[in-house]
Design an enzyme around this catalytic site. Structure first.
Site, PDB file in Angstrom:
ATOM      1  N   SER A 136       5.196   4.062  -6.772  1.00 28.47           N
ATOM      2  CA  SER A 136       4.212   3.067  -6.356  1.00 28.47           C
ATOM      3  C   SER A 136       4.702   2.234  -5.181  1.00 28.47           C
ATOM      4  O   SER A 136       5.907   1.985  -5.034  1.00 28.47           O
ATOM      5  CB  SER A 136       3.898   2.134  -7.532  1.00 28.47           C
ATOM      6  OG  SER A 136       3.114   1.034  -7.116  1.00 28.47           O
ATOM      7  N   HIS A 300      -8.108   2.369 -13.134  1.00 30.25           N
ATOM      8  CA  HIS A 300      -6.833   1.665 -13.045  1.00 30.25           C
ATOM      9  C   HIS A 300      -6.310   1.281 -14.430  1.00 30.25           C
ATOM     10  O   HIS A 300      -5.705   0.225 -14.617  1.00 30.25           O
ATOM     11  CB  HIS A 300      -6.979   0.409 -12.178  1.00 30.25           C
ATOM     12  CG  HIS A 300      -5.749   0.105 -11.361  1.00 30.25           C
ATOM     13  ND1 HIS A 300      -5.650   0.451 -10.042  1.00 30.25           N
ATOM     14  CD2 HIS A 300      -4.591  -0.504 -11.673  1.00 30.25           C
ATOM     15  CE1 HIS A 300      -4.484   0.054  -9.569  1.00 30.25           C
ATOM     16  NE2 HIS A 300      -3.817  -0.519 -10.544  1.00 30.25           N
TER      17      HIS A 300
END
Length: 403
Positions: A136, A300
């Site tokens: 990420s 998400h």
């Protein structure tokens, strides 16, 4: 009357088979974990409340996350019996290359808060199991260090578009130079979701020493010792931050990004492009028309818009609409291998898991991620066999019925 006799030692001896005593507490803890739910329970005891809730929680009333998990629980699997399943093959294709299992490790932020080894532990475990791993933008280990920890792993880089576009260009260049295979653009975070657990816990990066956290440290001394005695918390994309996650997102991320910005991104990245955060059929068409190689149906993990569409429910319609022009993956709510198989049967080319491996990481570091990968892989294989299928390509809508 029943005739009775005292048991002979020769009869008792075979029954008294004690297991060897395991001295390593991590090994004992992981051996007891038979499911991802077991790893979650272990993680809850091993980490401070604020860290566990950051991983486990979702936005607002957490309705999106509960709906996603509820749909997986309520769907019906439809097995075909009297099939030869003596050999079950879990391999599939992701981005045109073979993958040993039909799932990847999703990008997660602040991973070294869950365990001090963080992303290094995850990429090493992913490399051993042949599972692609996505680092990420908000990771806590640099792009270069992740590449060094998992040189033979399939590594992808997840990008959030910042207001400072030059920072994104630099990150893409570093990922490319470090041998990352694909870029994953996350598009569902124009602003931060309302994550109430984090607010109530006073969760910040780095953790602040308040009366509450000091009291928590007394019950989680190993976690705090590891945090304070290992390398300082750093980020893949910025040198430091002192505040909440929501403040960081709202400060750095660009809410003005549109589909036209994909042209800017393509000028800096010529490899495979994955778009994550698609929640409607129309948006799936739009991003594929703009050049996406993979669409990830995701809300998400329920951490952004509450009451968002459930990706699994959306999956068949998107697969039909795209007609094979791009791969379709899905995430959100996946906590066991049966969930993965159900998504494949409904048309997904692959799935992504996040919390599942993070629970393992919190429960036992790299060995915990290994345990999570083994649990999920065994569940996928067993579910396929019980459904009467030998390969991933044999799975189809005839094997699952949505409520």
């Amino acid at each position: 009357m029943t005739d009775r006799q005292l048991p002979r030692w020769s009869e008792l001896k075979p029954l008294l088979r004690g297991r060897p005593i395991e001295l390593d507490p991590t090994t004992r803890r992981l051996e007891r974990a038979l499911s991802i739910a077991d790893l979650r329970r272990a993680a809850r005891h091993r980490t401070p409340r604020s860290v566990f809730d950051y991983t486990d929680g979702a936005a607002d009333a957490e309705i999106s996350l509960r709906r996603a998990r509820s749909l997986f629980r309520r769907l019906e699997l439809r097995p075909s019996v009297l099939r030869d399943v003596s050999v079950v093959d879990t391999t599939t294709t992701m981005l045109g290359r073979p993958a040993s299992v039909p799932f990847a490790f999703a990008p997660t932020g602040f991973t070294r808060l869950m365990h001090h080894d963080g992303e290094r532990a995850v990429v090493r475990a992913a490399q051993r199991h042949g599972i692609p791993y996505t680092l990420s933008t908000m990771g806590t280990t640099t792009i270069e260090d992740v590449a060094a920890a998992g040189p033979d792993a399939r590594r992808w880089f997840q990008l959030y578009v910042w207001k400072d576009r030059s920072a994104g260009v630099d990150l893409m260049a570093r990922a490319k130079a470090a041998g990352f295979e694909a870029l994953m653009l996350t598009v569902d975070v124009p602003v931060a979701g309302a994550r109430f657990r984090d607010v109530r816990n006073g969760f910040s990066i780095p953790p602040s020493l308040t009366v509450k956290t000091v009291l928590d440290a007394a019950t989680h001394p190993a976690w705090w010792f590891n945090l304070l005695t290992t390398e300082p918390l750093t980020f893949a994309s910025l040198s430091s931050w002192d505040g909440t996650v929501a403040e960081l997102i709202d400060q750095l991320f660009d809410p003005s990004m549109t589909l036209a910005d994909l042209e800017w991104l393509r000028a800096s990245w010529d490899g495979p492009l994955i778009i994550k955060g698609i929640q409607t059929v129309e948006d799936a068409r739009r991003v594929v028309d703009a050049g996406a190689d993979v669409v990830v149906l995701s809300n998400h993990g329920g951490r952004q818009l509450d009451r968002a569409p459930v990706p699994l429910r959306l999956l068949p319609d998107v697969v039909d609409a795209l007609e094979g022009r791009a791969e379709v993956w899905t995430d959100t709510g996946i906590l066991n291998g049966t969930d993965i198989v159900a998504a494949l049967a409904l048309g997904a080319d692959a799935t992504m898991v996040g919390r599942a491996y993070l629970y393992g990481l919190m429960a036992g570091g790299e060995r915990g991620v290994d345990r999570a990968a083994k649990i999920l892989t065994a569940e996928v294989r067993r579910t396929m066999a019980l459904l009467g299928v030998r390969t991933v390509t044999e799975l189809g809508p005839q094997h699952v019925r949505l409520p």
